[in-house]
Scaffold this motif. Structure first.
Motif, PDB file in Angstrom:
ATOM      1  N   THR A 181       0.815  -1.218   0.000  1.00  0.00           N
ATOM      2  CA  THR A 181       0.000   0.000   0.000  1.00  0.00           C
ATOM      3  C   THR A 181       0.845   1.263   0.000  1.00  0.00           C
ATOM      4  O   THR A 181       0.339   2.350  -0.288  1.00  0.00           O
ATOM      5  N   LEU A 182       2.128   1.128   0.323  1.00  0.00           N
ATOM      6  CA  LEU A 182       3.003   2.298   0.389  1.00  0.00           C
ATOM      7  C   LEU A 182       3.617   2.613  -0.965  1.00  0.00           C
ATOM      8  O   LEU A 182       3.581   3.753  -1.433  1.00  0.00           O
ATOM      9  N   SER A 183       4.183   1.598  -1.615  1.00  0.00           N
ATOM     10  CA  SER A 183       4.893   1.839  -2.872  1.00  0.00           C
ATOM     11  C   SER A 183       4.428   0.969  -4.028  1.00  0.00           C
ATOM     12  O   SER A 183       4.915   1.118  -5.148  1.00  0.00           O
ATOM     13  N   GLY A 184       3.527   0.039  -3.754  1.00  0.00           N
ATOM     14  CA  GLY A 184       3.181  -0.957  -4.757  1.00  0.00           C
ATOM     15  C   GLY A 184       4.051  -2.187  -4.666  1.00  0.00           C
ATOM     16  O   GLY A 184       3.787  -3.193  -5.311  1.00  0.00           O
ATOM     17  N   ALA A 185       5.107  -2.110  -3.857  1.00  0.00           N
ATOM     18  CA  ALA A 185       5.989  -3.252  -3.567  1.00  0.00           C
ATOM     19  C   ALA A 185       6.504  -3.921  -4.838  1.00  0.00           C
ATOM     20  O   ALA A 185       6.341  -5.112  -5.030  1.00  0.00           O
ATOM     21  N   HIS A 186       7.178  -3.143  -5.673  1.00  0.00           N
ATOM     22  CA  HIS A 186       7.853  -3.758  -6.819  1.00  0.00           C
ATOM     23  C   HIS A 186       9.010  -4.629  -6.340  1.00  0.00           C
ATOM     24  O   HIS A 186       9.151  -5.779  -6.755  1.00  0.00           O
ATOM     25  N   LEU A 187       9.887  -4.057  -5.524  1.00  0.00           N
ATOM     26  CA  LEU A 187      11.000  -4.760  -4.871  1.00  0.00           C
ATOM     27  C   LEU A 187      12.003  -5.344  -5.868  1.00  0.00           C
ATOM     28  O   LEU A 187      12.858  -6.139  -5.475  1.00  0.00           O
ATOM     29  N   ASN A 188      11.913  -4.951  -7.118  1.00  0.00           N
ATOM     30  CA  ASN A 188      12.693  -5.598  -8.169  1.00  0.00           C
ATOM     31  C   ASN A 188      12.711  -4.687  -9.392  1.00  0.00           C
ATOM     32  O   ASN A 188      11.646  -4.391  -9.948  1.00  0.00           O
ATOM     33  N   PRO A 189      13.879  -4.219  -9.839  1.00  0.00           N
ATOM     34  CA  PRO A 189      13.928  -3.363 -11.029  1.00  0.00           C
ATOM     35  C   PRO A 189      13.315  -4.002 -12.267  1.00  0.00           C
ATOM     36  O   PRO A 189      12.782  -3.292 -13.131  1.00  0.00           O
ATOM     37  N   ALA A 190      13.370  -5.331 -12.369  1.00  0.00           N
ATOM     38  CA  ALA A 190      12.769  -6.003 -13.529  1.00  0.00           C
ATOM     39  C   ALA A 190      11.252  -5.843 -13.517  1.00  0.00           C
ATOM     40  O   ALA A 190      10.620  -5.657 -14.566  1.00  0.00           O
ATOM     41  N   VAL A 191      10.651  -5.915 -12.334  1.00  0.00           N
ATOM     42  CA  VAL A 191       9.208  -5.676 -12.202  1.00  0.00           C
ATOM     43  C   VAL A 191       8.895  -4.221 -12.522  1.00  0.00           C
ATOM     44  O   VAL A 191       7.921  -3.915 -13.227  1.00  0.00           O
ATOM     45  N   THR A 192       9.711  -3.306 -12.016  1.00  0.00           N
ATOM     46  CA  THR A 192       9.509  -1.884 -12.285  1.00  0.00           C
ATOM     47  C   THR A 192       9.573  -1.594 -13.778  1.00  0.00           C
ATOM     48  O   THR A 192       8.744  -0.861 -14.323  1.00  0.00           O
ATOM     49  N   VAL A 193      10.564  -2.169 -14.463  1.00  0.00           N
ATOM     50  CA  VAL A 193      10.688  -1.978 -15.911  1.00  0.00           C
ATOM     51  C   VAL A 193       9.485  -2.579 -16.634  1.00  0.00           C
ATOM     52  O   VAL A 193       8.930  -1.970 -17.560  1.00  0.00           O
ATOM     53  N   GLY A 194       9.060  -3.770 -16.211  1.00  0.00           N
ATOM     54  CA  GLY A 194       7.912  -4.401 -16.839  1.00  0.00           C
ATOM     55  C   GLY A 194       6.657  -3.559 -16.722  1.00  0.00           C
ATOM     56  O   GLY A 194       5.913  -3.377 -17.702  1.00  0.00           O
ATOM     57  N   ILE A 195       6.395  -3.021 -15.536  1.00  0.00           N
ATOM     58  CA  ILE A 195       5.212  -2.184 -15.327  1.00  0.00           C
ATOM     59  C   ILE A 195       5.335  -0.866 -16.098  1.00  0.00           C
ATOM     60  O   ILE A 195       4.363  -0.355 -16.663  1.00  0.00           O
ATOM     61  N   ALA A 196       6.558  -0.310 -16.158  1.00  0.00           N
ATOM     62  CA  ALA A 196       6.773   0.934 -16.909  1.00  0.00           C
ATOM     63  C   ALA A 196       6.487   0.738 -18.391  1.00  0.00           C
ATOM     64  O   ALA A 196       5.872   1.600 -19.036  1.00  0.00           O
ATOM     65  N   ILE A 197       6.927  -0.388 -18.948  1.00  0.00           N
ATOM     66  CA  ILE A 197       6.655  -0.677 -20.360  1.00  0.00           C
ATOM     67  C   ILE A 197       5.161  -0.904 -20.568  1.00  0.00           C
ATOM     68  O   ILE A 197       4.571  -0.409 -21.539  1.00  0.00           O
ATOM     69  N   LYS A 198       4.549  -1.646 -19.670  1.00  0.00           N
ATOM     70  CA  LYS A 198       3.097  -1.905 -19.778  1.00  0.00           C
ATOM     71  C   LYS A 198       2.301  -0.610 -19.778  1.00  0.00           C
ATOM     72  O   LYS A 198       1.360  -0.438 -20.569  1.00  0.00           O
TER      73      LYS A 198
END
Length: 262
Positions: free
Chosen positions: A60-77
């Motif tokens: 609830t604070l940050s979305g809990a990506h915890l992983n640059p690969a997840v962050t990149v995936g969501i950014a591309i999406k």
């Protein structure tokens, strides 16, 4: 969510992830640990529970990506890169904090392991091997902090990390993001934790399944900095693979999602 929420949430979440994930590896590997030799099942489930705990704690604070690969995936999406630097900075810093906490929690075990005559006797022979299947520059406790291949083959190791990360990020993108679209929903967090266990069981054997650049790079830096006796090298010649591989995997997963699911 604000940039400060993202940064703080990713620091806390990734620190917890590495504390519990690196902690289970330390428990299994280090001498004079009550869980020594508990095996690969303990490690894979330990990492799964680490993911679950960290995601529920900071979702609830940050979305809990915890992983640059997840962050990149969501950014591309989402075609939105505005907060990517904040996410990645928090993840790397959090991973370093988590690794340092593992060292504190297992301080006595690290000392016992790294001063054990049996462990010390094994190191010169390993380091002297010209064509070593494992890592010629990896110290005896590096595996507590970061990953390494069982068979050193650059293209296989890179492919393994890409494939494992595609599975992870595609699972994140398809298991239900929260209302903000920036992280996992409640059920998605639980499912993804089991996906991490599955990746470890099925694809973790070749490289130790980093599937997360921050999870590998942050603790590797800490290994290089900590005053551990007889710690050996941090295997920087391999360090690019668990960074580049997962980033490629995250991008590929986002591409598959946009083609097949969007």
């Amino acid at each position: 969510m604000s940039s400060s929420d993202i940064f703080i949430g990713e620091i806390i979440g990734t620190a917890v992830l590495i504390l519990l994930g690196g902690g289970v590896v330390a428990a299994v590997v280090l001498k004079r640990s009550k869980a020594q030799n508990a095996g690969w099942l303990a490690i894979t489930f330990g990492w799964g529970f680490a993911v679950m705990t960290a995601v529920y704690m900071t979702g609830t604070l940050s979305g809990a990506h915890l992983n640059p690969a997840v962050t990149v995936g969501i950014a591309i999406k989402d075609s939105d890169w505005s907060n990517v630097p904040v996410y990645v900075a928090g993840q790397i810093l959090g991973a370093m904090i988590g690794a340092a906490l593992v060292w504190i929690a297992y301080y006595g075990q690290f000392q016992a392991h790294l001063t054990d005559p049996e462990i010390l006797a094994e190191q010169p022979a390993e380091e002297g091997m010209v064509d070593q299947k494992a890592a010629p520059n990896a110290g005896p406790v590096l595996g507590v902090f970061s990953t390494g291949p069982e068979v050193r083959n650059v293209w296989q190791n890179l492919a393994t990390e890409i494939i494992g990360t595609v599975v992870l990020v595609l699972a994140v993108l398809t298991q239900g993001l929260n209302d903000s679209g920036k992280g996992l929903g409640v059920l998605g967090a639980l499912i993804t934790a089991f996906v991490v266990v599955g990746i470890g069981l099925s694809l973790g054997g070749p490289t130790g399944y980093a599937i997360n650049p921050a999870r590998d790079l942050g603790p590797r830096i800490v290994h290089a900095l900590l005053p551990l006796p007889n710690k050996g090298g941090s295997d920087w010649s391999y360090a690019w693979i668990p960074v580049v591989g997962p980033l490629i995997g995250g991008a590929v997963a986002a591409g598959i999602y946009n083609i097949a699911f969007a």
